[in-house]
Enzyme design. Sequence first.
Site, PDB file in Angstrom:
ATOM      1  NE  ARG A 195       8.028  -5.873  -3.960  1.00  0.00           N
ATOM      2  CZ  ARG A 195       7.806  -6.101  -2.672  1.00  0.00           C
ATOM      3  NH1 ARG A 195       7.109  -7.156  -2.297  1.00  0.00           N
ATOM      4  NH2 ARG A 195       8.280  -5.276  -1.761  1.00  0.00           N
ATOM      5  N   GLY A 220       5.768   1.639   1.116  1.00  0.00           N
ATOM      6  CA  GLY A 220       4.682   0.990   0.397  1.00  0.00           C
ATOM      7  C   GLY A 220       3.514   1.903   0.078  1.00  0.00           C
TER       8      GLY A 220
HETATM    9  N1  LIG Z   1      -3.850  12.124   9.409  1.00  0.00           N
HETATM   10  C1  LIG Z   1      -3.820  10.796   9.410  1.00  0.00           C
HETATM   11  N2  LIG Z   1      -4.465  10.099  10.363  1.00  0.00           N
HETATM   12  C2  LIG Z   1      -4.455   8.752  10.362  1.00  0.00           C
HETATM   13  N3  LIG Z   1      -3.810   7.993   9.445  1.00  0.00           N
HETATM   14  C3  LIG Z   1      -3.157   8.655   8.484  1.00  0.00           C
HETATM   15  C4  LIG Z   1      -3.123  10.074   8.422  1.00  0.00           C
HETATM   16  N4  LIG Z   1      -2.394  10.424   7.351  1.00  0.00           N
HETATM   17  C5  LIG Z   1      -1.993   9.278   6.754  1.00  0.00           C
HETATM   18  N5  LIG Z   1      -2.439   8.217   7.427  1.00  0.00           N
HETATM   19  C6  LIG Z   1      -2.275   6.791   7.071  1.00  0.00           C
HETATM   20  O1  LIG Z   1      -0.926   6.430   7.080  1.00  0.00           O
HETATM   21  C7  LIG Z   1      -0.838   5.212   6.351  1.00  0.00           C
HETATM   22  C8  LIG Z   1       0.510   5.084   5.718  1.00  0.00           C
HETATM   23  O2  LIG Z   1       1.502   5.129   6.698  1.00  0.00           O
HETATM   24  P1  LIG Z   1       2.835   4.299   6.584  1.00  0.00           P
HETATM   25  O3  LIG Z   1       3.731   4.809   7.641  1.00  0.00           O
HETATM   26  O4  LIG Z   1       2.495   2.851   6.595  1.00  0.00           O
HETATM   27  O5  LIG Z   1       3.358   4.757   5.119  1.00  0.00           O
HETATM   28  P2  LIG Z   1       4.441   4.168   4.153  1.00  0.00           P
HETATM   29  O6  LIG Z   1       5.768   4.175   4.839  1.00  0.00           O
HETATM   30  O7  LIG Z   1       4.358   4.839   2.823  1.00  0.00           O
HETATM   31  O8  LIG Z   1       4.009   2.682   3.868  1.00  0.00           O
HETATM   32  P3  LIG Z   1       4.588   1.292   4.379  1.00  0.00           P
HETATM   33  O9  LIG Z   1       4.794   1.433   5.862  1.00  0.00           O
HETATM   34  O10 LIG Z   1       3.495   0.346   3.991  1.00  0.00           O
HETATM   35  O11 LIG Z   1       5.866   1.040   3.655  1.00  0.00           O
HETATM   36  C9  LIG Z   1      -1.921   5.265   5.312  1.00  0.00           C
HETATM   37  O12 LIG Z   1      -2.732   4.119   5.435  1.00  0.00           O
HETATM   38  C10 LIG Z   1      -2.702   6.530   5.642  1.00  0.00           C
HETATM   39  O13 LIG Z   1      -4.099   6.360   5.583  1.00  0.00           O
HETATM   40  O1  LIG Z   2       6.769  -6.875   0.697  1.00  0.00           O
HETATM   41  C1  LIG Z   2       7.857  -6.700   1.269  1.00  0.00           C
HETATM   42  O2  LIG Z   2       8.123  -5.671   1.929  1.00  0.00           O
HETATM   43  C2  LIG Z   2       8.936  -7.723   1.065  1.00  0.00           C
HETATM   44  O3  LIG Z   2       8.562  -8.693   0.129  1.00  0.00           O
HETATM   45  C3  LIG Z   2       9.331  -8.352   2.370  1.00  0.00           C
HETATM   46  O4  LIG Z   2       8.239  -9.043   2.902  1.00  0.00           O
HETATM   47  P1  LIG Z   2       8.175  -9.338   4.465  1.00  0.00           P
HETATM   48  O5  LIG Z   2       7.920  -8.018   5.138  1.00  0.00           O
HETATM   49  O6  LIG Z   2       7.068 -10.326   4.640  1.00  0.00           O
HETATM   50  O7  LIG Z   2       9.518  -9.896   4.869  1.00  0.00           O
END
Ligand SMILES: Nc1ncnc2c1ncn2[C@@H]1O[C@H](COP(=O)(O)OP(=O)(O)OP(=O)(O)O)[C@@H](O)[C@H]1O
Ligand SMILES: O=C(O)[C@H](O)COP(=O)(O)O
Length: 546
Positions: free
Chosen positions: A186, A503
């Site tokens: 970032r 993420g």
């Molecule tokens: N079959 C499964 N059972 C349980 N957890 C799972 C499975 N497959 C993936 N995951 C978990 O899902 C998580 C990611 O889900 P998430 O919806 O948060 O993804 P993302 O959208 O890429 O990330 P973020 O929400 O941080 O932006 C990971 O920690 C992973 O271990």
């Molecule tokens: O890491 C993030 O997704 C951004 O910096 C926003 O942070 P926040 O979810 O704490 O508002």
Amino acid sequence: MRRRAAHLGISTRHAFQNLPLLSFSVPKPSNPSRPSAIRGPRAHGRRTVLTPAPSHTQTTPYKSIPSRCQPVPPPSTPHVIGTPPPQIPPNIPSHRELRLRLYKENRSARAASPHPSKPKPSPSPLQSSDRLAQIAADSIRFLDGMATKRSVGTLGEADLKGKKVFVRADLNVPLDDAQKITDDTRIRASIPTIKYLLEKGAKVILASHLGRPKGVTPKFSLKPLVPRLSELLGLEVVMAPDCIGEEVEKLAAALPDGGVLLLENVRFYKEEEKNDPEFAKKLASVADLYVNDAFGTAHRAHASTEGVTKFLMPSVAGFLMQKELDYLVGAVANPKKPFAAIVGGSKVSSKIGVIESLLAKVDILILGGGMIFTFYKAQGLAVGKSLVEEDKLELATSLIETAKSKGVKLLLPTDVVVADKFAADAESKIVPATAIPDGWMGLDVGPDSIKTFAEALDTTKTVIWNGPMGVFEFEKFAAGTDAIAKQLAELTGKGVTTIIGGGDSVAAVEKAGLADKMSHISTGGGASLELLEGKPLPGVLALDEA
Ligand SMILES: Nc1ncnc2c1ncn2[C@@H]1O[C@H](COP(=O)(O)OP(=O)(O)OP(=O)(O)O)[C@@H](O)[C@H]1O
Ligand SMILES: O=C(O)[C@H](O)COP(=O)(O)O
């Protein structure tokens, strides 16, 4: 015989009454490959980036979508920035205030979109063609509004020389216990905008949040970022002890043309997240104009992302913001077809909006991750101890039906890697999706599914990926996620536009060392998700029209 991926109206839908009611929530694993010392802003949130990012920068030329975010020549008639005339009586608005008022009123009148701080109530998740058509129409209207914001590239030397520019960046990077930055993506992504401003002779007042501090919390100070920022900019960044107040005013006033002042964490004040107008005014008081480059925080209507635009003009988008919008808005509003979305991650509930919104636009939808078991169960399959959201079974059925009625090819994995426990060293085996044994839990998609997904993805021209295919933090259950990352990298090389948002999927791509092979890696987890869902981003809407 190789099993085909379960296509939307798969014939295995049974009555639910014979199914055991299984439901539990799976905690995110602590990643064994991640030093336990790593903590940081995301430790309280949803993710922590697993590995330091590769050395690519966000300045990599964009591969397919024509970008509006490169510096463009300044307009022939330079934008005039107002300065306060001396000695105005306190109750008479200054020339600058009047101009600002007029300017903001005109801008509000132009903004057709709903007020960002009053989002529309979430509609019922249950689908109908009408509702989907509504989602598509809403999202196009909203995307139109997002795509036409004025870029910092429209400001030339005449607008910028000697001016104090308040730059809101998202410098919310992970730090370890020794306050060492573990992923500087970032920071690197914010450099092109700052450099551009400095080259035009501006004084940059840089602001960001870090983490979610409650009041002044030293471990959430932005000080540890100064050395890296200085190194990347090739100058000595001055650190302010606060983000508002007398000391900041003095430092801002002393800033030379081409100098950078980094303000302390704006979230040390609760007024920031409350979007308090007085606080926004104080932030704005040290600057002449505003650049928002904090795409990662654009989904927050905070004082430094939204409120401040009411006190500074012009308020424009930085290059990173523009790049994110170009890719994400471009992909959703005007994708090269066939357009595929891969949605994974832990739960259906966190991705309902994104799935609904994408169903209105994609040709192919691939589902993976923990959410697939809710879909399986909705179709009457046994899922053992896998993650299931019992209250989303009806929704899963409805999404399958919507995909069918829209002619979207919905692919669910046909085989899964199951484990006897949720652990890196769990016993594991590959089973068909229709034969998940009792007492086992699915933690990754299987090899047949990977092959079927690959065949489908080979036909595409645009792919958006959000959410990992399995528990990629455990090496044993990372194959599905790694395979998708690898294939998207290859497809990018063949001219397919590949966009990674979310993420954990970004972390997975970085872990695989493939981040610089994708068309676009979003710096915003929550923001990219909201954008893909078709939600307005207040930090973008508040900016001036192009
Ligand atoms: N079959 C499964 N059972 C349980 N957890 C799972 C499975 N497959 C993936 N995951 C978990 O899902 C998580 C990611 O889900 P998430 O919806 O948060 O993804 P993302 O959208 O890429 O990330 P973020 O929400 O941080 O932006 C990971 O920690 C992973 O271990
Ligand atoms: O890491 C993030 O997704 C951004 O910096 C926003 O942070 P926040 O979810 O704490 O508002």
